[in-house]
Design an enzyme around this catalytic site. Structure first.
Site, short mmCIF file in Angstrom:
data_model
loop_
_atom_site.label_atom_id
_atom_site.label_comp_id
_atom_site.label_asym_id
_atom_site.label_seq_id
_atom_site.Cartn_x
_atom_site.Cartn_y
_atom_site.Cartn_z
N CYS A 2 0.79 -1.26 0.17
CA CYS A 2 -0.03 -0.01 0.10
C CYS A 2 0.91 1.39 0.07
O CYS A 2 1.96 1.37 0.70
CB CYS A 2 -0.89 -0.01 1.06
N ARG A 27 3.86 -0.37 -4.73
CA ARG A 27 3.46 -0.74 -3.57
C ARG A 27 2.01 -1.57 -3.86
O ARG A 27 1.83 -2.26 -2.55
CB ARG A 27 3.65 0.24 -2.46
N TRP A 73 -2.84 -2.50 -1.81
CA TRP A 73 -2.69 -4.13 -1.89
C TRP A 73 -3.51 -4.67 -0.72
O TRP A 73 -3.40 -4.47 0.48
CB TRP A 73 -1.34 -4.40 -1.57
N ASN A 99 -1.85 1.87 5.89
CA ASN A 99 -0.97 0.92 5.27
C ASN A 99 -0.66 -0.17 6.48
O ASN A 99 0.14 0.45 7.39
CB ASN A 99 0.32 1.70 4.84
N GLY A 100 -0.96 -1.45 6.40
CA GLY A 100 -0.73 -2.42 7.47
C GLY A 100 -1.76 -3.04 7.79
O GLY A 100 -3.03 -3.18 7.22
N GLU A 484 16.16 -18.60 -8.36
CA GLU A 484 15.91 -17.05 -8.42
C GLU A 484 15.31 -16.96 -10.00
O GLU A 484 14.25 -16.07 -10.14
CB GLU A 484 17.13 -16.03 -8.23
N LYS A 488 11.53 -15.52 -10.93
CA LYS A 488 11.52 -14.31 -11.64
C LYS A 488 10.25 -14.59 -12.73
O LYS A 488 9.68 -13.78 -13.16
CB LYS A 488 12.77 -13.87 -12.63
N GLU A 491 6.78 -14.75 -11.24
CA GLU A 491 6.23 -13.44 -10.90
C GLU A 491 5.77 -12.64 -12.32
O GLU A 491 4.83 -12.10 -11.99
CB GLU A 491 7.28 -12.68 -10.50
N HIS A 507 15.55 -37.51 -8.03
CA HIS A 507 14.45 -37.80 -6.91
C HIS A 507 13.22 -37.44 -6.98
O HIS A 507 12.66 -37.31 -5.99
CB HIS A 507 15.43 -37.32 -5.49
N LYS A 606 5.50 -4.49 -3.97
CA LYS A 606 6.97 -4.06 -3.84
C LYS A 606 7.54 -4.59 -2.56
O LYS A 606 8.76 -5.19 -2.31
CB LYS A 606 7.46 -3.08 -4.42
#
Ligand code: F6R
Length: 611
Positions: A2, A27, A73, A99-100, A484, A488, A491, A507, A606
């Protein structure tokens, strides 16, 4: 998570807030809204991105002396107009952005319902606002006092900013656990979740601390703690230029940030690593070198991409420094009862410096008297302030939601710390030390070489963009790079991808291999090269498609692979800094070729300031 922007002063508030919201959109972007006060308080909210809000407001009279804005968000309540912020008090006089997460909102809501309050949204924010309103109205105390009383009863994390129709030029803000910056102008103040909406107006800022309440008027900034005592605002200068937060001719921030890497890695090395002198100087490390060199164990805590940097560091630290290292997700660490002994050093890695899980994990570790070393990108962020010592990554603002340049800068900082410790401990000899210093020093140029020609990666992206799944495999230092690369891709392109140590494949994951499965091998030249080559042959034998990131001149792998992406040859210890670049580009180009918004992938934000 947010984004909040607020303004009071001599400019028209709405354009300042709108521009700020666009800067903070990374955000969160499921809905946006503004509350503006002039003659009366008006609120406008819209599901979708800030652009949708802007469009819906075209042609409206939005003149205002002060205002607050929010880009959301979702935590409590689905993304919708009704759940978008700002929320309004029952009497319509107050508007608030938040925000929170308010963890005890349900109890507070029950009390308020009993008192006859009605709720228009499903959010915890509306509950907190009406709780503040109730104290303000029924206890007949000032709004500022009501905020303090309310926040003493609130459990959770928050930044709130309130706008009051009866006191139109005064904003009241408070924080605990989420960031808030106040920009100081001449006859005006700017409030925001980070400095990006503020930078073009002023470089003088105050970072609000937890449990502080700010009373902000055009000509006045008063800070108080929850006990109503004045706190002296600590003014700092922003060390950031406007150009750093703009796209600079690139289509997306993510692409710009991938291409920033020769410079951002150089900036990270600059003034620290001197290849001519064969030395590394890092203020935060040098000051605490004894503590680091004598560490009995290093515990690395981080989330997401930063956790992957921690995994690479585990290999590097154990190899060079012979110190046992454990890497843990901050979100797990914070709820376990981890054993922390005297002599343990905690390294917390974070781009934003605001990730809630990492912050709380640090608090837990501090309760156990651990020494905390922060590796953080955002200067002045909460994690940097909560750490006993640290090193900034100096990658510059990272705005694309998928982390790229912050990751490589983290690797560079962690490599330098490991080298410094190892050389002091004499766990590596001077020859290897100087060799690795040179290798690090050459990274910016080698990254620039990779970026010189990216067309073949674009072609690969087109070829494989319709695959349903991807497998990423790597060994040793390149195993975390496989993780990584897969992250990427997930996302940015929403394609399912998994990263695995290449030898683990047999395995289980090998069962997935078929003609339509692209398997990306991260296989730069290192001690495992023959082994990973055999793993690639095993995939080929089962008709999987092999795409490989290899070192230049590796004809052996080229023979096996369907497609290759080459990087310059380097020491295996620094190879992750190169092998990750083609994987960032592959994810980017696949996302773009699928027509997706790569800078704002769905459901992500973010800076994850909620747990
Ligand atoms: C992935 C990504 C996230 C972050 C994670 C931690 O591209 O950006 O996985 O790495 O949310 O964030 P920081 O590093 O800000 O603590």
């Amino acid at each position: 998570m947010c984004g909040i922007v607020a303004y009071t002063g001599n400019r028209d508030a709405y354009p300042v807030i709108l521009k700020g919201l666009k800067r903070l959109e990374y955000r969160g972007y499921d809905s946006a809204g503004v509350a503006l006060v002039n003659h009366g308080l008006k609120t406008f909210k819209k599901r979708g991105k800030v652009g949708a809000l802007e469009e819906s407001l075209l042609g409206k009279d939005l003149q205002a002396v002060a205002g607050i804005g929010h880009t959301r968000w979702a935590t409590h309540g689905e993304p919708s107009d009704r759940n978008a912020h700002p929320h309004r008090s029952s009497n319509g006089k107050l508007a608030m952005v938040h925000n929170g997460i308010i963890e005890n909102y349900s109890l507070l809501k029950q009390d308020l319902l009993k008192k006859g309050y009605a709720f228009e949204s499903d959010t915890d924010t509306e509950v907190l606002l009406k709780f503040i309103e109730d104290i303000h109205v029924s206890h007949e105390v000032s709004l500022e006092e009501a905020v303090r009383i309310a926040l003493k009863r609130v459990v959770g994390a928050y930044v709130i900013v309130l706008l009051n129709e009866d006191d139109p030029e005064t904003l009241i803000a408070a924080r605990k656990g989420s960031p808030l910056v106040i920009g100081i102008g001449k006859g005006e103040h700017f409030l925001a979740s980070d400095a990006s909406p503020i930078i073009e107006y002023t470089k003088e800022v105050v970072y609000i601390n937890d449990y502080e309440v700010a009373i902000v008027r055009p000509d006045e900034l008063i800070l108080k703690n929850l006990g109503n005592e004045r706190v002296t605002p600590h003014i700092t200068q922003l060390d950031m230029e406007l150009a750093a937060i703009e796209k600079g001719g690139f289509d997306h921030f993510m692409l710009k940030e991938i291409f920033d890497q020769p410079q951002s890695i150089f900036d990270c090395l600059r003034g620290r690593l001197d290849a001519n002198m064969g030395s590394i100087r890092m203020g935060g490390v040098d000051k605490h070198l004894d503590q680091l060199v004598n560490a009995k164990r290093i515990l690395i805590i981080a989330c997401g991409t930063s956790w992957h940097a921690g995994l690479v560091a585990e290999y590097v630290f154990e190899e060079l420094c012979r110190i046992p290292v454990e890497v843990e997700y901050a979100s797990e660490f914070r709820y376990r009862n981890p054993v922390i002994n005297e002599g343990d050093v905690i390294i917390a890695i974070s781009q934003s410096g605001e990730t809630a899980d990492t912050l709380v994990a640090i608090e837990r570790a501090k309760e156990n008297k651990a020494f905390i070393f922060g590796v953080v990108n955002v200067v002045g962020s909460s994690i940097s302030r909560q750490s006993h010592a640290g090193a900034y990554t100096h990658a510059g603002p990272e705005i694309g939601v998928a982390s790229t340049k912050a990751f490589t800068a983290q690797l560079v900082v962690l490599n330098m710390i490991a080298l410094k410790i190892a050389y002091t401990k004499r766990t590596i000899d001077q020859h290897r030390y100087l060799h690795l210093i040179n290798e690090l020093n050459e990274i910016p140029d080698k990254v620039a070489l990779i970026l010189q020609d990216t067309d073949h990666i674009k072609i690969l992206a087109d070829k494989y963009k319709d695959a349903r799944d991807f497998l990423y495999l790597g060994r040793g230092y390149n195993f975390p790079i496989a993780l990584e690369g897969a992250l990427k891709l997930k996302e940015i392109s929403y394609i399912h991808a998994e990263g695995y140590p290449a030898a683990e494949m047999k395995h289980g994951p090998i069962a997935l291999v078929e003609e339509s499965l692209p398997v990306v091998f991260v296989a730069t030249k290192d001690m495992y090269h023959d082994k990973i080559l055999s793993n690639a042959q095993e995939i080929k034998a089962r008709k999987g498609k092999v795409i490989a990131v290899i070192s230049e001149g590796d004809s052996q792998f080229q023979e096996v692979a369907d497609d290759v992406m080459m990087v310059p040859l380097s020491d295996e210890l620094v190879a992750p800094l190169l092998s990750v670049i083609p994987l960032q580009l592959l994810a980017y180009f696949i996302g773009v070729s699928k027509g997706l918004d790569v800078d704002k992938p769905r459901n992500l934000a973010k800076s994850v300031t909620v747990e």
